[in-house]
Design a protein around this motif. Sequence first.
Motif, short mmCIF file in Angstrom:
data_model
loop_
_atom_site.label_atom_id
_atom_site.label_comp_id
_atom_site.label_asym_id
_atom_site.label_seq_id
_atom_site.Cartn_x
_atom_site.Cartn_y
_atom_site.Cartn_z
N GLN A 121 0.80 -1.22 0.00
CA GLN A 121 0.00 0.00 0.00
C GLN A 121 0.84 1.27 0.00
O GLN A 121 0.34 2.34 -0.32
CB GLN A 121 -0.94 -0.02 1.20
CG GLN A 121 -1.78 -1.29 1.20
CD GLN A 121 -3.10 -1.12 1.89
OE1 GLN A 121 -3.28 -0.22 2.69
NE2 GLN A 121 -4.02 -1.99 1.57
N LYS A 134 3.22 1.74 -2.06
CA LYS A 134 3.63 2.00 -3.44
C LYS A 134 2.45 2.26 -4.38
O LYS A 134 2.63 2.83 -5.45
CB LYS A 134 4.42 0.79 -3.99
CG LYS A 134 5.77 0.60 -3.33
CD LYS A 134 6.50 -0.57 -3.96
CE LYS A 134 7.85 -0.81 -3.30
NZ LYS A 134 8.42 -2.10 -3.73
N CYS A 135 1.26 1.80 -4.00
CA CYS A 135 0.09 1.89 -4.88
C CYS A 135 -0.29 3.34 -5.16
O CYS A 135 -0.29 4.17 -4.25
CB CYS A 135 -1.10 1.16 -4.25
SG CYS A 135 -2.60 1.26 -5.22
N MET A 136 -0.61 3.64 -6.45
CA MET A 136 -1.04 5.00 -6.77
C MET A 136 -2.53 5.07 -7.07
O MET A 136 -3.04 6.11 -7.48
CB MET A 136 -0.22 5.57 -7.93
CG MET A 136 -0.39 4.88 -9.26
SD MET A 136 0.54 5.77 -10.55
CE MET A 136 -0.07 4.96 -12.02
#
Lengths: 349, 231
Positions: free
Chosen positions: B102, B104-106
């Motif tokens: 989470q 790294k998630c965009m």
Amino acid sequence: MHPAFSVILFTVISGAGYGLFILLAAFHLAGIGPAMSHGELLAHGAASLGMITLGLMLSTGHLANKKNAWRSFMRFKTSWLSREAVFAVLFYPFAGIYGLGVLLQGAAIGPLPALAGVIAAVLAVITLFSTGMIYGCLKTIRQWNTALTPANYIMLGIATGTTLFAAIATVFGNATTLHAGVAMVALVAAAVLKGIYYFWISRVNGPTINTATTFNRATVRLLDTGHTAGTFLTDEFGYDPRKDTIDNVKMGVFLLGFVAPVLVFASILSGAPAGIAWLAAVSSLIGIGMERWLFFAEAKHVVRLYHGAQTCTNSLAEPARGRAAVAPATDPTDARRWELGDTPGGSGS
Amino acid sequence: MRLGLVIDMDTCVGCHACAVACKQWNTSGTTGALTDYRPYGEDPSGVWFNRVRHYEVGDYPNNKTVNIPMSCMHCQHADCVNVCPTGASYKRPEDGIVLVDQDKCMGCNYCAWACPYGARELDREDGVMKKCTLCVDRIYDEQLPPEERQPACVITCPAHARFFGDFDDDNSEVSRLVRERGGVKQMPELGYKPVNTYLPPRITRPIPIDDVRANRVVSSVKDWVNKMVAR
């Protein structure tokens, strides 16, 4: 698919920008058409770079967590979205060297900026291809999972680019029959390709509610999705525009996107003032905007099969084939009427 | 290891206990919270890792209700991982569990587009994608007694319709069930090679219903009298 407004604007605007740049590089570097003045070259370049940059900035609009957008360059090896981001950014230094050459040396640029211009034009095509492949590589959406998807993205980008190229040339009084001719050819080619796409997606097949639920030997109907309100899945994939809306928009795509611009250029060739090329440019951009909306609206994700769609092309409302589970409502002892509390004779006791 | 679930469509009663237990465990787990939007409003919605849907299979009178709980299949060919541009989605080589980092998630939704099973849901509050973790924060927890080192959905299922185990081990319970009951995969034609496997309803003798009440004159009169009295 739910059409995200930011993605529609991004793909249309930066697509046209890349198309414009490809046209500029082809006319300038390959020496096609009339010699362009310093100002005209700069105008084409600034317009294309401006549109590309505006589009890319708009593309972050649909991200739920914008602060991590920089990480989208990290998976070049497997992700087309990552590849698009990398190629889109890689385009800038080459376009910049070319632009700097034009700025300092005018039309007669040296071999190094010219080479950079050619590389930038190739990268523009690759970026358009990558944009198309973002959608084309998805096995979950049968309407997109075809080679026609990236082909359309490239051709529509170039077609809108040609109309802009012809329109900007009129400002410098440099528009020729070649500009109008190239635009007409590109528009017709894009229209034919788009027509093939629409024909293709009207008869795609693929997973059904049967393969989705594993019951391949019987009719399967959704009884209940298990939730009372919408979910992320129904919001994102449940988009079901009416058939007549789709037909009207499709009419708009062809009329505004292709027919009107071609007619404008045809009238320019038969003597109308060249300045009306701007009408063609605006009309094609609006038409391709409608095309992009339709591209999303007509795409049916296979997760819809779990929400009651019978095939990967059906709308969610279309009923299953096979016998109905409940007897028709003409029977007064009908279970469904009983369930609804609609007792025969209207005695509400 | 290739960890995953076996779900028995024969015994599943569609009670949604697995979905609720999942939500309860994971909302305070490593990828929590599973945000609810308008929880007390008119149209409550929110993030779930596990959803149960109900289907009618076959045509009346040869029809049957089948309940299908669905969560991440932890596919061997997980396209959601391949399409992720940031590297937030990954498949663990050691046990095949598909997870989202989470940090790294965009929140671009692209992985949810690539998933045919609807396993991924965007948390609009946190702006990141969330999905079933196969209770990775539970199955390896040595603080728990061994029998509790299973996903919350499996432990809670009152019909004992859910099983957790290693599909690479031919002698595991899940492998045995798939072998003996003829386990099936959803949408195999897409080539994702989902690990989670579904057990089809058993073929059983139909329960006779025509002998419950013989169609005799006396019963017909009784029916008529009952109808009249009711009015």
